[in-house]
Design a protein around this motif. Structure first.
Motif, short mmCIF file in Angstrom:
data_model
loop_
_atom_site.label_atom_id
_atom_site.label_comp_id
_atom_site.label_asym_id
_atom_site.label_seq_id
_atom_site.Cartn_x
_atom_site.Cartn_y
_atom_site.Cartn_z
N ASN A 159 0.90 -1.28 0.08
CA ASN A 159 0.03 -0.03 0.06
C ASN A 159 0.90 1.34 -0.13
O ASN A 159 0.64 2.29 -0.75
CB ASN A 159 -0.90 0.18 1.15
N ILE A 160 1.99 1.14 0.68
CA ILE A 160 2.89 2.41 0.80
C ILE A 160 3.36 2.60 -0.67
O ILE A 160 3.53 3.62 -1.15
CB ILE A 160 3.74 2.18 1.64
N ILE A 161 3.68 1.51 -1.09
CA ILE A 161 4.56 1.77 -2.56
C ILE A 161 3.34 2.19 -3.46
O ILE A 161 3.86 3.21 -4.38
CB ILE A 161 5.16 0.16 -3.04
N ASN A 162 2.18 1.92 -3.49
CA ASN A 162 1.35 2.25 -4.47
C ASN A 162 1.05 3.61 -4.30
O ASN A 162 0.75 4.58 -5.21
CB ASN A 162 0.06 1.44 -4.10
N ILE A 206 6.13 9.02 4.88
CA ILE A 206 7.67 9.03 5.00
C ILE A 206 8.20 8.59 6.24
O ILE A 206 9.34 7.95 6.17
CB ILE A 206 8.25 10.58 4.87
N ASN A 207 7.36 8.78 7.30
CA ASN A 207 7.94 8.02 8.68
C ASN A 207 7.98 6.83 8.42
O ASN A 207 8.87 5.89 8.99
CB ASN A 207 7.19 8.52 9.82
N ASP A 208 6.84 5.99 7.70
CA ASP A 208 6.99 4.42 7.41
C ASP A 208 8.28 4.04 6.65
O ASP A 208 8.78 2.99 7.12
CB ASP A 208 5.62 4.12 6.89
N LEU A 209 8.64 4.84 5.77
CA LEU A 209 9.78 4.44 4.79
C LEU A 209 11.21 4.45 5.57
O LEU A 209 11.87 3.96 5.53
CB LEU A 209 9.87 5.32 3.72
N GLN A 210 11.27 5.59 6.69
CA GLN A 210 12.46 5.83 7.44
C GLN A 210 12.48 4.86 8.42
O GLN A 210 13.50 4.33 8.98
CB GLN A 210 12.45 6.96 7.81
N ALA A 211 11.34 4.33 9.06
CA ALA A 211 11.28 3.42 10.18
C ALA A 211 12.42 2.26 10.23
O ALA A 211 13.02 2.01 11.30
CB ALA A 211 10.03 2.80 10.53
N PRO A 212 12.36 1.24 9.14
CA PRO A 212 13.42 0.39 9.19
C PRO A 212 14.85 0.96 9.48
O PRO A 212 15.52 -0.02 9.66
CB PRO A 212 13.01 -0.24 7.71
N PHE A 213 15.13 2.05 8.93
CA PHE A 213 16.71 2.65 8.95
C PHE A 213 16.85 2.95 10.23
O PHE A 213 18.00 3.20 10.59
CB PHE A 213 16.85 3.33 7.87
N LYS A 214 15.81 3.21 11.31
CA LYS A 214 15.94 3.74 12.42
C LYS A 214 16.01 2.66 13.49
O LYS A 214 16.32 2.96 14.85
CB LYS A 214 14.91 4.63 13.03
N MET A 215 15.65 1.62 13.15
CA MET A 215 15.63 0.32 14.23
C MET A 215 16.31 -0.83 13.45
O MET A 215 16.14 -0.81 12.17
CB MET A 215 14.30 -0.05 14.36
N ASP A 216 16.85 -1.68 14.08
CA ASP A 216 17.48 -2.73 13.53
C ASP A 216 16.48 -4.11 13.44
O ASP A 216 16.32 -4.90 14.45
CB ASP A 216 18.69 -3.42 14.42
N ASN A 217 15.37 -3.89 12.71
CA ASN A 217 14.34 -4.73 12.78
C ASN A 217 14.20 -5.00 11.08
O ASN A 217 13.13 -5.66 10.91
CB ASN A 217 13.22 -4.13 13.33
#
Length: 244
Positions: free
Chosen positions: A209-212, A231-242
């Protein structure tokens, strides 16, 4: 002895590679590009005007003093003057641009594959910077005022944002007659045909959905305001080691 010969060979190969990685060296005074199949000299993919017929007008360009229209989604307009617009630049290894910004206007993250850029602020206040290559991907940025100069190295993603309350104007110079430009958002989310969604969801570690939503502005005349909600959803993976 063999090691010495090998070292010399590698050294010369390196010099050759570096020379080939930029615009070709100038072997004549100039080569003004012309669309004339009757001429015999052909350099950098362009036919050359007879140098004996060159005049001052061939080396003259005007119009950078004219403000550009910034009524678009990003609030900025970059007018690059490359060899295709100014034929005298052929073989000279340089080009230039004017960038206009409305208040809060953004020159979106992009890169020039064939040239470094010297960025000179004429009017306004801008926040500009670039991101270094892997593995550190370090942001190097600064607030720029009239008279300030900033350099963006070749091939690195960079941007500028108007953080003032007035319009901003910039002149830029490039170390290539045809620096090229790749806008990162458009390249990823607005390619033709569209990039396979599975590539983007895996790369950004987000759902479909985000990519769409990110691709939507390029499928219709929409504003980039849509990005603010995701944009926060896109940045989240790079702010956490998850992520893997």
């Amino acid at each position: 002895m063999k090691a010495k010969i090998l070292s010399c060979t590698i050294l010369w190969a390196t010099f050759f590679f570096l020379a080939s990685a930029s615009d070709p060296s100038l072997l004549q005074d100039f080569c003004i590009a012309v669309n004339d199949l009757n001429v015999t000299e052909f350099i950098n993919g362009k036919f050359c005007k007879d140098s004996k017929l060159a005049t001052g007008d061939d080396f003259f360009f005007t119009g950078l003093n004219v403000p550009r229209n910034t009524s678009n989604a990003f609030g900025s307009t970059a007018t690059i003057v490359s060899v295709d617009i100014f034929p005298a630049l052929n073989t000279l290894g340089i080009s230039f641009a004017r960038i206009d910004f409305a208040p809060n206007g953004l020159n979106p993250p992009h890169m020039h594959p064939r040239a470094s850029e010297v960025f000179i602020v004429l009017e306004g206040t801008l926040y500009g910077g670039f991101v270094t290559s892997n593995p550190d991907n370090r942001l190097i940025a600064k607030i720029l005022h009239p008279g300030d100069v900033f350099v963006f190295p070749a091939g690195l993603i960079h941007f500028q944002l108007n953080v003032g309350n007035t319009n901003a104007v910039v002149y830029a110079a490039f170390g290539s007659q045809n620096p090229g430009r790749t806008d990162i958002p458009k390249a990823l989310f607005g390619s033709t045909p569209p990039m396979f969604t599975g590539v983007l969801t895996k790369a950004f570690q987000v759902d479909t959905n985000i990519i769409n939503d990110l691709q939507a502005p390029y499928r219709m005349d929409n504003s980039f305001e849509v990005y603010k909600n995701i944009i926060n959803d896109l940045q989240a993976p790079f702010k956490m080691d998850n992520y893997d």
